[in-house]
Design an enzyme around this catalytic site. Structure first.
Site, short mmCIF file in Angstrom:
data_model
loop_
_atom_site.label_atom_id
_atom_site.label_comp_id
_atom_site.label_asym_id
_atom_site.label_seq_id
_atom_site.Cartn_x
_atom_site.Cartn_y
_atom_site.Cartn_z
N CYS A 18 23.56 -18.97 -45.21
CA CYS A 18 24.20 -19.99 -44.36
C CYS A 18 25.19 -20.82 -45.14
O CYS A 18 25.77 -21.76 -44.61
CB CYS A 18 23.14 -20.87 -43.72
SG CYS A 18 22.42 -22.04 -44.89
N CYS A 21 23.42 -23.25 -49.82
CA CYS A 21 23.22 -23.37 -51.27
C CYS A 21 24.47 -23.93 -51.92
O CYS A 21 24.40 -24.78 -52.82
CB CYS A 21 22.88 -22.00 -51.87
SG CYS A 21 21.43 -21.24 -51.15
N CYS A 127 17.14 -16.96 -50.23
CA CYS A 127 17.66 -15.68 -49.72
C CYS A 127 17.96 -14.74 -50.87
O CYS A 127 17.57 -13.57 -50.86
CB CYS A 127 18.92 -15.89 -48.89
SG CYS A 127 18.72 -17.01 -47.51
N CYS A 165 15.57 -23.60 -49.91
CA CYS A 165 16.43 -23.27 -48.77
C CYS A 165 16.97 -24.57 -48.17
O CYS A 165 16.53 -24.99 -47.12
CB CYS A 165 15.63 -22.46 -47.75
SG CYS A 165 16.62 -21.68 -46.46
N HIS A 205 1.67 -30.41 -53.59
CA HIS A 205 0.45 -31.11 -53.16
C HIS A 205 -0.14 -31.97 -54.28
O HIS A 205 -0.76 -33.00 -54.02
CB HIS A 205 -0.53 -30.01 -52.73
CG HIS A 205 -1.78 -30.47 -52.07
ND1 HIS A 205 -1.80 -31.25 -50.95
CD2 HIS A 205 -3.08 -30.19 -52.36
CE1 HIS A 205 -3.06 -31.44 -50.57
NE2 HIS A 205 -3.85 -30.82 -51.42
N CYS A 208 2.07 -35.30 -54.60
CA CYS A 208 2.52 -35.91 -53.36
C CYS A 208 1.99 -37.34 -53.24
O CYS A 208 0.80 -37.59 -53.44
CB CYS A 208 2.01 -35.08 -52.18
SG CYS A 208 2.51 -35.78 -50.60
N CYS A 228 -1.68 -37.93 -44.34
CA CYS A 228 -1.28 -36.63 -44.88
C CYS A 228 -0.78 -35.73 -43.74
O CYS A 228 -1.35 -35.72 -42.65
CB CYS A 228 -2.49 -36.01 -45.57
SG CYS A 228 -2.30 -34.26 -45.90
N CYS A 234 2.10 -29.16 -43.02
CA CYS A 234 2.63 -29.27 -44.38
C CYS A 234 2.22 -28.07 -45.25
O CYS A 234 1.04 -27.71 -45.31
CB CYS A 234 2.16 -30.56 -45.04
SG CYS A 234 2.96 -30.81 -46.64
N CYS A 243 10.01 -31.49 -55.96
CA CYS A 243 10.61 -32.41 -54.96
C CYS A 243 9.98 -33.81 -54.96
O CYS A 243 10.70 -34.80 -54.87
CB CYS A 243 10.51 -31.81 -53.56
SG CYS A 243 11.22 -30.18 -53.38
N CYS A 255 11.44 -34.36 -48.16
CA CYS A 255 10.96 -34.01 -46.81
C CYS A 255 9.72 -34.82 -46.42
O CYS A 255 9.71 -35.50 -45.39
CB CYS A 255 10.66 -32.52 -46.73
SG CYS A 255 12.08 -31.48 -47.09
N CYS A 262 6.34 -30.38 -45.61
CA CYS A 262 7.00 -29.40 -46.49
C CYS A 262 6.96 -28.05 -45.78
O CYS A 262 5.92 -27.66 -45.23
CB CYS A 262 6.23 -29.33 -47.81
SG CYS A 262 6.65 -27.91 -48.84
N CYS A 265 9.76 -23.78 -48.60
CA CYS A 265 10.99 -22.97 -48.69
C CYS A 265 11.24 -22.37 -50.06
O CYS A 265 12.14 -21.55 -50.20
CB CYS A 265 12.19 -23.79 -48.22
SG CYS A 265 12.76 -25.02 -49.40
#
Ligand code: FSX
Ligand code: SF4
Length: 295
Positions: A18, A21, A127, A165, A205, A208, A228, A234, A243, A255, A262, A265
């Site tokens: 798409c 990236c 991808c 992604c 996890h 988080c 949670c 998630c 992340c 996210c 989450c 991805c």
């Protein structure tokens, strides 16, 4: 006194994707894309990005010739950065990247050509790393990840996967900087899915900020609830990436911080085995997830 800057040639080609990236890379803050293109990424070393189908001004056959010229002039010394999956159906007819002499060039053919003579290949995004969304069941385009396509063609070239992604810009720039600084990663630097452990070494996890809610059994029923997000889909318990500590958009949020589960991805089996996005992890799939690699 001027210091000599070593140029590392690179080309960026795009298959089935798409273009997210590329968009993510354009959001890089430190270094910025301008730094990437113009300045040394690390002292004394500059990435000479010669071809990027979305960002470059050049077009048509002269642009396509740059790929061939790089392959010839810098044999064994250039990086191939790949975005998007490799489409195999009907000899790659549905994913071409340009024309040479009036003939359409299939992405998969150009990828294999370039990879044969490259220093290494960096798969940018899920991808390119594992097939991702274009390879989702029932995969009518017969899409697959770059490593799988190279293996099938018998090309043994170092591959580094930088999934997501899209991937965080730091993951890509950090990976390229590591290669420029220390050379190609050792087996110890990468995980089983060829992801740099520096960015993908920890489970979402486990880092988080909502983890205390999980341990206390306090679960959100809707995205806007505190608690949670496990019950509303998630995939943090399956997903390896930094992340929660790195954050996105220049450290603004991520996210789960924004109330969204989450989606897993960065994992090799995204999206087939982590969907539906807003449903609790399927325990059967969970065990398959932990032993299966698709790439
Ligand atoms: Fe794939 Fe790149 Fe997802 Fe999109 O182009 S990793 S679909 S965000 O961006 O390849
Ligand atoms: Fe784990 Fe997700 Fe709950 Fe965070 S929100 S503790 S990652 S299940």
């Amino acid at each position: 006194m001027s210091t000599k800057v070593v140029e590392i040639p690179a080309v960026w080609i795009a298959g089935a994707s798409c273009s997210g990236c590329s968009v993510s890379l354009l959001n890089a803050v430190s270094p910025t894309v301008k730094n990437l293109l113009i300045d040394p990424i690390i002292p004394g070393k500059h990435l000479n990005l010669r071809f990027h189908s979305t960002v470059m001004a050049g077009q048509g056959e002269p642009a396509m010739q740059v790929l061939q010229a790089t392959r010839k002039a810098d044999k064994g010394g250039y990086l191939v950065l790949v975005e998007g999956s490799v489409v195999g159906q009907d000899d790659g007819l549905y994913c071409t990247i340009g024309e040479v002499g009036g003939k359409q060039i299939a992405f998969q053919d150009k990828l294999l050509d370039l990879a044969r003579d490259a220093l290494a290949v960096v798969s940018v995004g899920t991808c390119a790393s594992f097939g991702g969304i274009p390879a989702a069941h029932p995969n009518p385009s017969r899409s697959q990840g770059v490593k799988q396509a190279l293996d099938q063609a018998g090309i043994k070239k170092p591959v580094i996967n930088v999934p997501g992604c899209p991937p965080h810009p730091d993951w890509l720039l950090g990976t390229v900087a590591m290669v420029m600084l220390k050379g190609l990663p050792s087996a110890d630097d990468l995980d089983y899915a060829l992801r740099p452990k520096a960015f993908y070494g920890k489970l979402i996890h486990d880092n988080c900020p909502r983890r205390a809610y999980f341990d206390a059994g306090r679960f959100a029923q809707r995205a806007s609830d505190p608690g949670c997000l496990y019950q509303i889909g998630c995939k943090g318990p399956l997903t390896y990436a930094d992340c929660p500590t790195r954050l996105w958009n220049n450290g603004v949020n991520w996210c789960v911080g924004a109330g969204s589960p989450c989606i897993g991805c960065c994992e090799p089996t995204f999206p087939d085995d982590v969907q539906p996005v807003f449903e609790k992890i399927n325990e059967d799939r969970l065990s398959r997830f932990q032993i299966k690699t698709r790439g």
